[in-house]
Every structure is written in structure tokens, then in C-alpha cells.
Design an enzyme around this catalytic site. Structure first.
Site, mmCIF file in Angstrom:
data_model
loop_
_atom_site.group_PDB
_atom_site.id
_atom_site.type_symbol
_atom_site.label_atom_id
_atom_site.label_comp_id
_atom_site.label_asym_id
_atom_site.label_seq_id
_atom_site.Cartn_x
_atom_site.Cartn_y
_atom_site.Cartn_z
ATOM 1 N N HIS A 18 0.850 -1.296 0.143
ATOM 2 C CA HIS A 18 0.044 0.050 -0.012
ATOM 3 C C HIS A 18 1.000 1.138 0.149
ATOM 4 O O HIS A 18 1.672 1.179 0.987
ATOM 5 C CB HIS A 18 -0.800 -0.119 1.408
ATOM 6 C CG HIS A 18 -2.016 0.894 0.985
ATOM 7 N ND1 HIS A 18 -1.816 2.332 1.181
ATOM 8 C CD2 HIS A 18 -3.444 0.723 1.268
ATOM 9 C CE1 HIS A 18 -3.121 2.788 0.848
ATOM 10 N NE2 HIS A 18 -3.941 2.024 0.941
ATOM 11 N N ARG A 42 -6.310 10.139 0.180
ATOM 12 C CA ARG A 42 -5.952 10.698 -1.256
ATOM 13 C C ARG A 42 -7.363 10.933 -1.896
ATOM 14 O O ARG A 42 -7.532 11.585 -2.646
ATOM 15 C CB ARG A 42 -5.242 9.695 -1.967
ATOM 16 C CG ARG A 42 -3.621 9.897 -1.835
ATOM 17 C CD ARG A 42 -2.789 9.023 -2.283
ATOM 18 N NE ARG A 42 -3.018 7.547 -1.787
ATOM 19 C CZ ARG A 42 -3.089 6.447 -2.264
ATOM 20 N NH1 ARG A 42 -2.595 6.768 -3.839
ATOM 21 N NH2 ARG A 42 -3.221 5.535 -1.912
#
Ligand SMILES: Cc1cc2nc3c(=O)[nH]c(=O)nc-3n(C[C@H](O)[C@H](O)[C@H](O)COP(=O)(O)OP(=O)(O)OC[C@H]3O[C@@H](n4cnc5c(N)ncnc54)[C@H](O)[C@@H]3O)c2cc1C
Ligand code: SF4
Ligand code: SF4
Ligand code: FES
Lengths: 549, 302, 249
Positions: free
Chosen positions: A325, A345
Site C-alpha cells: 500500500h 487521497r
């Protein structure tokens, strides 16, 4: 070292550079990469392409599959129990045994009961507490194409592209077509997804998704789903044995899987479960720490299901790829490797380097985004180096409140905010430092659309399975996966259990596995499954006496 | 005028029509009732014992909140039970600084740091009507006097006893009766007005409650009452719900909160007053005196 | 029969925890016994550093599961503190014990049979009426949840408020281990949230429509085409997807 609001002063200087470019970044987006650009980046920087870190599996149905040494090691290990183990006392006799009490296992239990198996004839055996799992930790959300500008077809394309077109089409089709039904089921159980006043889900985009499709429950999405399905399975009175991991599967003389040997972690007694159908829902393998990476996974994520399944001859697929990740915490060290959800994000925070420059489209698929972070830190040398020597790039969290209004972080990302606040950092004011962390087991045990493996009597659901995501999973597709394939495995195991006869319990496959090890020339004192990682202090371990008490 | 009120659990659950009618009636009188930002259950009077300070935490926490967070000197209650509990707890710690200190210390504060200092007055809404607004002023605002309606004001225990916290003469209270007269109703009086309704026995032993209400309703009806009017949600439950369940009472009397009758006299909507939430339907009686859902009787939306 | 589960030579140690031999140490007491540990560790890492192998008391290691409930005192004050071991730094003079399990009986209910009344929560958890508003639950919650307030809201049937107030609960049980009224807060919170979502929250309008479409097979043909199309065709379709912008709210 002088600390200012959680950061040493030299890191503050970099933060100031980040602040200076913020206004500009809010206006000008960074373009996504083409497929060709992605390829080049991945080959150069993704950990999956570090040949020296991997080796082909030496034997068995997935012989030749190139996996990280850490995984090859647990596969090329001696089984924990010998074939001579006394099986004459059967402690539990059930129709459906579910190994793993995370999301997939619990969903499977509910659907096995829905399918007509009496709850007393279902058994969940799990390593830690019921719900101590990766499922509980999922933050960002779950995908389902239910908005008008979206469709299962687009979801299909996104998932295939994210997986570099290596996913099994029929599994992806099942995944995306069941998705809206799963959300509906959750709604009827009482999962509190974020909604507006009219009942519309608040949906966010995720890396590699071309639509806003991520349903979340603040940043406690996995916790919320897990605690609701667990509550439901408790209401149905499905029996659960906690702290009792499976250490070996059982078979009968016809070569069907027929239950498992469990280990009571407290008394070290073994427990024999005879079952007509067995579901592996043991989740992922982050705690094997591929290539020494820190991980986001829970304490029990040691890939046991892969080992157990391989012992009985099931095929493993796509394990040559591992998901890192992009946004694991890189500072402070106490939370290094823990997940910063992609939703950060998704809600508009951009990654920036030490000089405050945006260097990648913020929502590339995870492998691409991670590779870009690694390039920034180790090739372009534009990362921030922490006092303990870790490298990372900034994730400019304060942008979220600027885009969505003040209070958005506290409202939509309470877990993230709380985690940083506990260590003195206020992410509504300051960016946070991130670096890729070992996150997800992309591949796993090969299954068909019913969650069935090639070994009769053995079903798999959730992260332990392989094929659904190909070589890279998109965010939000694994919460979906454990629901869809947990459900499918539960239903098919229940149907299978109704018509099968189980013979004599046997561990003959353990001997066969030992033969394979020997034939492949593997000499080792390793044993597996691993069950729990080893984190005891080196200093203490060095002085430990191996005394029986 | 703006008044902070403490609703209490009952008002928020089984007595919503009391709250709604109170808010509507007071708004009509130009008074805004606004709920405390944060509150907890008062603790309920029957658990109060002066030597178990743990039991005082609930009411003192409410008073501390009124004083320290909302910075008010007064809090208004609707429910008689809450009124009694909060008032008694208030008295207890005002009279006994040592106890107040213990409670504050437990709550991790002291009188200079967010603790309760004992300045809050606990007031029942009836007192606001009588002492602050005044029945005369209310009388002037009546649009549709309850002419010809014979009501029996029932007081029960919590408004009156113990005497130190009572809002009226314990033996012969008149506050509800006076209000009813101001609304134009005819007031029926009887000493049973201060007798207990059976209170919490309604949970454990209904027969005690049946015995009580048969006596109360019997006396009121024999004097010609057509309705009961009261202020306590628990008394309302016993006199309304239990009365309806009591097979020996052939002609049950409808039971109102005083705020509902204020609303009727002010011509407010039936829906706002929650008149459909009664067990014994009071609407036929109201129709007799000419009150309609909407329309002729005037309509004021709140 | 002896099985050596733990003799694993190949297991990696957790990566960099940010300490070395020079890192200053603090004294902590695990169930009364003294250990010296680097001052940068979380309580959980410190217990492991001291040589304990955690079986209970450790789940997610990230503040999401509530497995690592810990209570402690410090030498210099009277309070009993509570914390998540995985999310709290060690301090000099901590006397620690983990409480990895708090027995708390859950009510069984059939969600479909629950009717929304003011007393719905009381029916399943009558003991919430015993709350004395001491606020101990709120003070012991490592998530900083206003626990007392959600119990109080449940008590008076304010389901929506209770559901939202309790949402961040990780079901660690610390509140329930200390409540003088024996309330099982986190089970109450669980029921409240399920009641809220199933009985009060508005239902998603577009979900039903999409399921209808799926059931009637509108996507089948196109899906088949996608599933059988060649790799280059698929790639081409993938690359020409339109990407919905992030900020278009
Ligand atoms: C921090 C984090 C964040 C994530 N965020 C998201 C997200 O936002 N969206 C998304 O879609 N996905 C997300 N994921 C991925 C997703 O949560 C998991 O892939 C998914 O929940 C796996 O479900 P599962 O039931 O297969 O496995 P788990 O939930 O991990 O359950 C496996 C269970 O099996 C038990 N077990 C293991 N070995 C044995 C054994 N030998 N015997 C018995 N029991 C055993 C484990 O203890 C565990 O309880 C995230 C994962 C992590 C770690
Ligand atoms: S600890 Fe128990 S009694 Fe005290 S406030 Fe919380 S719920 Fe009420
Ligand atoms: S409410 Fe209770 S169970 Fe939930 S997190 Fe707080 S202390 Fe733990
Ligand atoms: S181990 Fe899960 S909260 Fe600490």
C-alpha cells in the site's frame, strides 16, 4: 531533538516547502500515467520485480510460481502435526467447519445457516478473538457500482485493468454483479454507511477506479461491517472457538477434505473437528513481512490458509505479486507501517516530495503509486528521512479540509485523526509522512465462482483465495471480495455438505507432503503454519532458557 | 423570553405530547423553551437516598451542566418527577458543602474548576406560568375560553412533597386550578387531588394502582368532573392508560396535561398538542365545547 | 506429544521500531514485576521487548480492534488509567496489566422483529436504567467516546444520537469493566446502531434500481462481450475509460 507539534524541526522546514506549493496543487491536477508508463515504472521500482528476493516454489501443483522467500519458506516447511496423530476422539462433528473468524468466515457462517444448515452444525474456529482480523482494520471503503453514472461493466473494467488483466474473468464478473446486492444486504442488517439526508451513499473514488464507487462508514468501514456481521452471527447462535487456529486439515480415504486439527493456544491441546465441508477463511499474510517490509495487517495474518491448502494439494495462484500500500505511516516510528487509508487521497490529499512537489497522479493503482513513492525516495532522492532513518514522502492531509470544508477530516477520517493525535500530530494542520507498506495478498488459493477449490470438500473465501484480483487488487474490492465469496463459499459448502458422505479421518496427506519435501531436496527444521509472528525482544530471547514447566 | 428546560427521559419517550404542547403554548405566549445541549437522566426520585452519594451524581451532573456549561441560573423542568429529584439533590448539596465537595471531587472538578457551586434554581414550568408570566397575562391571551368544561386538577405527590421543595401548599394546592380558571374552565375540587396515584407500583403491582385510580376517578366524577388535568407524566400514565385498562371504571375520564388545555384555549392545532396520543380519547369532549381540529376554532401553526 | 510450534528460525522481526542501544530506558511494571524498556515503545511493544509472547491482548496492533485493553497506574497519582496498549507510549513508573477479555453477555434478537419504540433498547438491555451518570465509562474509553451520553440517549429512545455518538466504538470493553451499574455499553451501542440504520436512516434510492437491472439481466450481454474480448480489445477499452473527477461533489 527539538519537536514542534509532533515533528523535529528539520522536518518542519520541509513542511514549509509543502505549504508553499499547496495553493497551486489545489488548482492543477497531475495527469495519470499511460499503461506503458506504468509498466516501466513497475519493472524498475516495484518490490515484486526484485528477483533476488524471490524463488520458485519447488514442488506441488504450483511448482515454479515465483514467490518471496518468506512465503516459499513457509510452504517448504514441515507440517506441524505428524500423520500418526491420534484422531480417534472427535471433539466436534459438524456439517460446515469455517476456519478463520474474520469477515469472510463470519459471512460464510451466516449464509450457510441461511442455506438451511442448523447453526449448531456450523463451527467457526479462529486464531485470535472472533473478529480480530484484517477485516476489522479496513478503513477506506467497499466498492459497488450503484450510482447512475456507473455500472457493473465499468467496475469490471476497472478491476481487470487494476489487476493487469490477469484476473479470472468469471470471478470478477461474480464480484461486480453481486456488489450492489451485498450493499443491500448490509443495509438490511444495519451497516451504517455514510449517507446524505435522502439516503444516497456518500461515494468516493479510489486508486484505479474510474467512478466514485467507494462506500464507507467514516474510516471505520471494516470495523462497522465486521461488528454487524459478527453481531448477526451471534444472534444466530453460530458456535465459535477462539484462540484455536487450524494447524492441519483432515482428509478421508477418498481424498475429500473432512475437517481440521485445531490447537488450543492456551492449553496447547489439539482438537479434532470432523466436517462434511470445510471453508478456509484465514485471510492474508502480511505478518510474514515480505522483504522485511512493515505491514498493515493484524497479528494473525501469517498466511496459514495457503500452507494448509497446499498440504492437501490445492493450487496457489498469483502469489508472485504482493500488494504494497503506498501510504503506510513512516513517522512516528511507533506507527510505522500502519495504514493511512486511501480515502485520504480519495478526498483530495496529494503526495508531495521533500521539496513540496507533486510527482505522481494521486490515485494510480496501488502498485503504480507505491513504485512512484519508492522512486521518489530511493532513485530521485527526494524523500524525507526520519530521525530513525526511514524514508517517506508527504501526504498533504490539510488539503482535505480546504476542499471539503473545515471539519471534514474529523468527520470522515476520525480513526486517522485519532491515530496521529495520539502521537502529537494534528493532520488537519500538517501533512503526514508515508511510505509503502506490505498490505495485501493479491493471490491465493485458486477458486471457482462457488468458492470451491480443486480439492473436494475444501472451499475458500476472502483474502486467502486467489484469482479475483489478479496481480493487483483495487481498493475497496477486498471488503467486497470477502462478502461476495464468503457468501458464495458458505452457500456452496452448505449445499455440498447436504449430499456428501465422509469416510475415515486421515492425515496421510502429511506423509505425502513430507515425501514431496524430500523429493525436492529440501532439508530444513522449519515448521508451518506459523500461527503468530515473533516480536519478542532480541535481548530477552537471547537469555531465554528452554525449560519445561 | 428564552428559557432553558430539562426534558427528562419520560418527556422524550412516553410524554412527547406534553413537551410538544408546552413548547407550542409557550411560544404562543412569546416564550421560547429551548432544550439543554446535553443532559442525562435525573436519576429518578425513588432511588434518591441522601447517604448514597453515587445516586446524587445524576442530578448534580445536570445542575453542574446548567451552571458551568450553559451558564444559567435557572433550569425549568416539565416532569414532576424530575423536578422533585433535581430540587432535592440541589437542596442536599446546598445545605451540605461537604457532600457537594465529595460529589465534585468524584466528577473530577471542584468549585473553582468546573464543579457545581450550587447557584442553580430548579423551577417547574407551572411556576414559570404563575410567577413569571402570570395567570392574569395568560387569561388575556385566551382566544377560546374553555367555557363550561368541568375539569378536575390532580396534583399527586411530586409537586408538593417534601414541603421544602413543593411548589404550592401541600395540603390544598391551587396552582393548576388557578390556571384552569384563567383559561375559562370550571374547576372541580376534592381532597383526593393530593393523594398518590400508585406511582411506580404500576410496574410491579397494578392492583395497587387500580385501587388508587378507582378512588380518584370515582370522587372526581361524582363531583361532576368531565376531565382530569395534571402535570406529571407518570400520573398521566396511571390515570389514563391504567384507567382505560381498569374494567371496573365504566365511564372513564379523559386526562390532559395543563399545557394541552392551554393550547386548546389558545386555539392551537390538535396535531401539535398530541391529542391523538391519549388512551382515553379526549377529543369527543373537546368537540362538545366546540374545539375542532382546525378551522372554526381558529388555527395557529407553531 | 510435543509439537514445537514456536521454534521458527526464519521469522523476521518487526522492522525498525526506532530504538537502539543508546535509546533511554524507562522502568515499567508488568503485573508488578519491573522491566527496563526503551522509552520510545508502545506499551504493547514494551511487553514484547520484555520477552512476553502475546497470545491474548493483541489483535490489530493499530487501534482498531480493542484486543489490547490495558489498565495502569502511575506512581505519582491516584488514578486508574486505561488505554490501548498498541497506541500508547510507555512512561516511567507505569504499573500495567492487560485486560484482554471482559465478559459481557449480549442479548439475542432478530433484527426483523424489532419494532421501533421509545423503549426498544431498554427491552433488550434493561440495566441501562441503572445508570447513575457517574461518567466512569466516558473517562475510561480509549476512543474518547462520550459513552455515558450514548447510554443516556439510548435510555430515552434517542436512537439517532446514540448511534452517532457510539459509532467509533472498537468494543474493547474497558467501559463495561468499570461501570458500577453493570451496563454492557458496547453491546448497547451495537444494537442502537443496527436499529438506527434499519429503522430510521433513509434507504438508498438508486441501489434498488441497480439490483432490478441486474436481476432483469440488462448487463448480461455486454458483460459476456467484455469477458470474452481479447486482451488488446480489453486494454483499449480500459484506456479509453472516462475518469470521473475527484472534486465534482
Ligand atoms: C489496515 C487494512 C486496511 C484495509 N482497508 C481496506 C479497504 O478500505 N477496503 C477494502 O476493500 N479492503 C481493505 N483491506 C483489505 C481487507 O480488509 C481484507 O482483505 C479482508 O477484510 C480480508 O477478509 P478475510 O475474511 O479474508 O480475512 P481476515 O478478515 O483477515 O480474517 C481472517 C481470519 O482468520 C484467522 N486465521 C488466520 N489463520 C488462522 C488459522 N490457522 N486458523 C484459524 N483462524 C485463522 C485470522 O485470525 C482472522 O480472524 C484492508 C486491510 C488492512 C489490513
Ligand atoms: S459507568 Fe455506568 S453508571 Fe456510570 S455513567 Fe457510565 S453507564 Fe452510567
Ligand atoms: S465505548 Fe467502551 S467498548 Fe467502546 S471503545 Fe469506548 S471503552 Fe471501548
Ligand atoms: S491491538 Fe487492536 S486495538 Fe490494540
Amino acid at each position: 531533538m527539538k519537536m514542534i507539534r509532533g515533528y523535529p524541526d528539520y522536518m518542519r522546514e520541509s513542511i514549509e516547502r509543502v505549504e508553499r506549493t499547496r495553493a497551486e496543487r489545489l488548482k492543477t491536477p497531475y495527469p495519470p500515467m499511460s499503461l506503458a508508463e506504468r509498466e516501466v515504472l513497475l519493472h524498475r521500482f516495484h518490490p515484486d520485480f526484485r528477483e533476488e528476493q524471490k524463488r520458485p516454489i519447488a514442488f506441488g501443483p504450483s511448482r515454479g510460481l515465483k514467490v518471496n522467500h518468506e512465503l516459499a519458506n513457509v510452504i517448504e516447511s514441515h507440517p506441524l502435526v505428524p500423520s500418526t496423530l491420534n484422531l480417534s476422539q472427535v471433539d466436534y462433528q459438524v456439517d460446515v467447519l469455517i476456519i478463520g473468524g474474520g469477515g469472510a468466515g463470519t459471512v460464510a457462517a451466516i449464509w450457510a445457516v441461511q442455506e438451511g444448515i442448523h447453526p449448531e452444525k456450523v463451527l467457526i474456529a479462529t486464531k485470535l478473538r472472533h473478529g480480530d482480523s484484517n477485516s476489522t482494520m479496513a478503513q477506506g471503503g467497499i466498492q459497488a457500482a450503484d450510482r447512475e453514472n456507473d455500472s457493473p461493466l465499468i467496475h469490471y473494467l476497472d478491476a481487470m485493468g487494476g489487476g493487469h488483466f490477469t484476473n479470472k474473468p468469471e470471478l470478477v464478473q461474480a464480484l461486480v454483479s453481486d456488489a450492489p446486492r451485498i450493499i443491500k444486504w448490509h443495509e438490511s442488517l444495519g451497516v451504517m454507511y455514510d449517507k446524505d439526508e435522502a439516503g444516497n451513499f456518500v461515494e468516493n473514488p479510489g486508486g484505479g477506479t474510474s467512478r466514485k464507487r467507494l462506500h464507507s462508514a467514516k474510516d471505520y468501514t471494516g470495523l462497522e461491517i465486521m461488528r454487524v456481521v459478527r453481531d448477526e452471527s451471534r444472534n444466530l447462535s453460530v458456535p465459535v472457538i477462539e484462540f484455536a487456529p487450524a494447524v492441519e486439515l483432515l482428509m478421508d480415504e477418498r481424498g475429500q477434505v473432512a475437517g481440521a486439527v485445531l490447537l488450543n493456544l492456551e492449553t496447547k491441546e489439539y482438537v479434532v473437528v470432523r466436517a462434511k465441508a470445510t471453508i478456509l477463511a484465514t485471510g492474508g499474510f502480511g505478518r510474514l513481512h515480505m522483504q522485511g517490509f512493515p505491514t498493515t495487517n493484524h497479528y494473525g495474518a501469517t498466511g496459514d490458509g495457503l500452507v494448509l491448502a497446499y498440504h492437501v494439494g490445492a493450487e496457489l495462484v498469483d502469489l508472485d505479486s504482493v500488494q504494497y500500500h503506498p501510504t503506510g505511516a513512516a513517522f512516528p516510528p511507533q506507527i510505522a507501517g500502519l495504514l493511512i487509508t486511501e480515502k485520504v487521497r480519495g478526498m483530495g490529499a496529494t503526495p508531495v516530495n521533500a521539496d513540496g512537489e507533486l510527482f505522481v497522479y494521486p490515485l494510480e493503482p496501488r502498485d503504480v503509486e507505491s513504485s512512484a513513492f519508492i522512486r521518489e525516495c530511493y532513485d530521485r532522492e527526494k524523500g524525507v528521512i526520519t530521525p530513525t532513518g526511514m524514508r517517506g514522502v508527504w501526504l498533504d492531509a490539510p488539503m482535505i479540509d480546504m476542499i471539503h470544508g473545515e471539519g471534514a477530516i474529523r468527520e470522515a477520517l476520525p480513526a486517522m485523526w485519532r491515530m496521529y493525535e495520539r502521537f502529537g500530530i494534528d493532520m488537519t494542520r500538517d501533512p503526514i509522512l508515508v511510505f509503502p507498506t506490505l498490505h495485501y495478498q493479491n493471490g491465493g488459493i485458486a477458486i471457482d465462482v462457488d468458492g470451491a477449490t480443486t480439492v473436494p470438500g475444501l472451499f475458500v473465501g476472502g483474502e486467502a483465495s486467489g484469482g479475483v484480483h489478479g496481480k493487483n487488487r483495487l481498493m475497496g474490492n477486498s471488503l467486497l471480495d470477502f462478502n461476495v465469496f464468503g457468501m458464495r463459499a458458505g452457500i456452496s459448502a452448505a449445499r455440498y455438505a447436504r449430499q456428501v458422505e465422509v469416510g475415515h479421518l486421515s492425515l496421510a496427506h502429511v506423509d505425502r507432503y513430507e515425501e514431496l519435501l524430500k523429493d525436492a531436496g529440501i532439508v530444513t527444521d522449519r515448521t508451518s503454519p506459523v500461527l503468530l509472528p515473533e516480536y519478542r525482544g532480541k535481548e530477552a530471547l537471547e537469555r531465554q532458557l528452554d525449560v519445561l514447566i | 423570553m428564552d428559557i432553558k428546560y430539562y426534558p427528562g427521559c419520560t418527556v422524550k419517550t412516553s410524554a412527547r405530547n406534553y413537551e410538544a404542547s408546552a413548547i407550542a403554548a409557550l411560544r404562543y405566549l412569546g416564550v421560547e423553551l429551548s432544550e439543554l445541549e446535553q443532559w442525562n437522566c435525573c436519576g429518578v426520585v425513588h432511588t434518591l437516598s441522601t447517604d448514597d452519594l453515587m445516586k446524587q451524581l445524576a442530578p448534580i451532573r445536570v445542575l453542574k451542566h446548567v451552571e458551568q456549561c450553559e451558564e444559567r441560573e435557572e433550569v425549568v423542568t416539565l416532569c414532576d418527577m424530575c423536578y422533585n429529584t433535581l430540587s432535592q439533590a440541589n437542596r442536599l448539596v446546598k445545605d451540605d458543602p461537604a457532600k457537594l465537595k465529595t460529589v465534585n471531587t468524584f466528577m473530577e472538578c471542584d468549585d473553582s474548576h468546573g464543579g457545581y457551586t450550587g447557584t442553580v434554581r430548579v423551577v417547574h414550568l407551572l411556576q414559570v406560568l404563575r410567577d413569571t408570566i402570570g395567570f392574569q397575562a395568560i387569561k388575556k391571551k385566551v382566544k377560546y375560553p374553555l367555557r363550561g368544561m368541568k375539569v378536575f386538577p390532580y396534583y399527586g405527590c411530586m409537586l408538593l412533597r417534601p414541603g421544602e421543595v413543593g411548589i404550592d401548599t401541600p395540603e390544598d394546592p391551587t396552582i393548576i386550578g388557578d390556571l384552569m380558571r384563567a383559561l375559562g374552565a370550571e374547576v372541580i375540587d376534592d381532597p383526593v387531588k393530593i393523594e398518590c396515584c400508585g406511582s411506580h407500583h404500576t410496574v410491579g403491582d397494578r392492583s395497587i394502582v387500580f385501587e388508587r385510580i378507582e378512588r380518584i376517578i370515582g370522587r372526581a366524577r361524582s363531583k361532576g368532573a368531565e376531565a382530569v388535568v395534571l402535570s406529571c407524566p407518570l400520573c398521566r400514565f396511571n390515570l389514563d392508560t391504567r384507567q382505560q385498562e381498569d374494567r371496573t371504571i365504566e365511564l372513564p375520564l379523559p386526562v390532559f396535561y395543563y399545557t394541552q388545555l392551554m393550547g386548546v384555549a389558545f386555539g392551537l392545532d390538535e396535531a401539535v398538542l398530541g391529542l391523538n396520543e391519549h388512551r382515553i380519547d379526549p377529543r369527543p369532549l373537546l368537540r362538545e365545547i366546540g374545539y375542532q381540529k382546525k378551522g372554526e376554532y381558529g388555527r395557529i401553526t407553531t | 506429544m510435543t509439537i514445537h510450534v514456536h521454534e521458527q528460525v526464519h521469522r523476521p522481526r518487526v522492522s525498525d521500531q526506532g530504538f537502539d542501544a543508546r535509546t533511554p530506558k524507562v522502568r515499567i511494571y508488568l503485573m508488578g514485576k519491573e522491566y527496563q524498556v526503551p522509552n520510545v515503545l508502545t506499551i504493547m511493544a514494551a511487553i514484547e521487548y520484555a520477552g512476553y509472547r502475546l497470545v491474548r491482548g493483541c489483535g490489530c496492533r493499530a487501534g482498531f480492534c480493542g484486543a489490547c485493553s490495558t489498565i495502569y497506574r502511575k506512581t505519582d497519582d491516584y488514578k486508574l488509567y486505561s488505554a490501548l496498549a498498541c497506541q500508547t507510549l510507555v512512561e516511567e513508573g507505569m504499573y500495567l496489566v492487560q485486560i484482554p477479555f471482559v465478559p459481557a453477555v449480549k442479548s439475542l434478537y432478530d433484527m426483523e422483529e424489532i419494532t421501533l419504540t421509545d423503549n426498544v433498547i431498554l427491552r433488550y438491555y434493561p440495566e441501562i436504567a441503572r445508570c447513575v451518570s457517574c461518567n466512569t465509562c466516558t473517562r475510561s474509553c480509549p476512543q474518547g467516546i462520550r459513552v455515558m451520553d450514548y447510554i443516556q440517549a439510548s435510555l430515552r429512545g434517542n436512537i439517532a444520537r446514540a448511534a452517532h455518538l457510539s459509532f467509533d466504538c472498537i468494543q474493547c470493553g474497558l467501559c463495561s469493566s468499570r461501570c458500577p451499574a453493570d451496563i454492557k455499553h458496547y453491546h448497547v451501542g451495537q444494537l442502537v446502531r443496527r436499529v438506527y440504520e434499519t429503522r430510521i436512516a433513509p434507504k438508498s434510492p438508486h441501489l434498488a434500481r441497480r439490483i432490478e437491472e441486474l436481476d432483469s439481466g440488462v448487463y448480461d450481454e455486454e458483460m459476456n462481450r467484455l469477458m470474452t474480448s481479447s486482451l488488446s480489445e480489453l486494454k483499449q477499452r480500459y484506456e479509453s475509460r472516462k475518469i470521473e473527477p475527484v472534486s465534482e461533489d
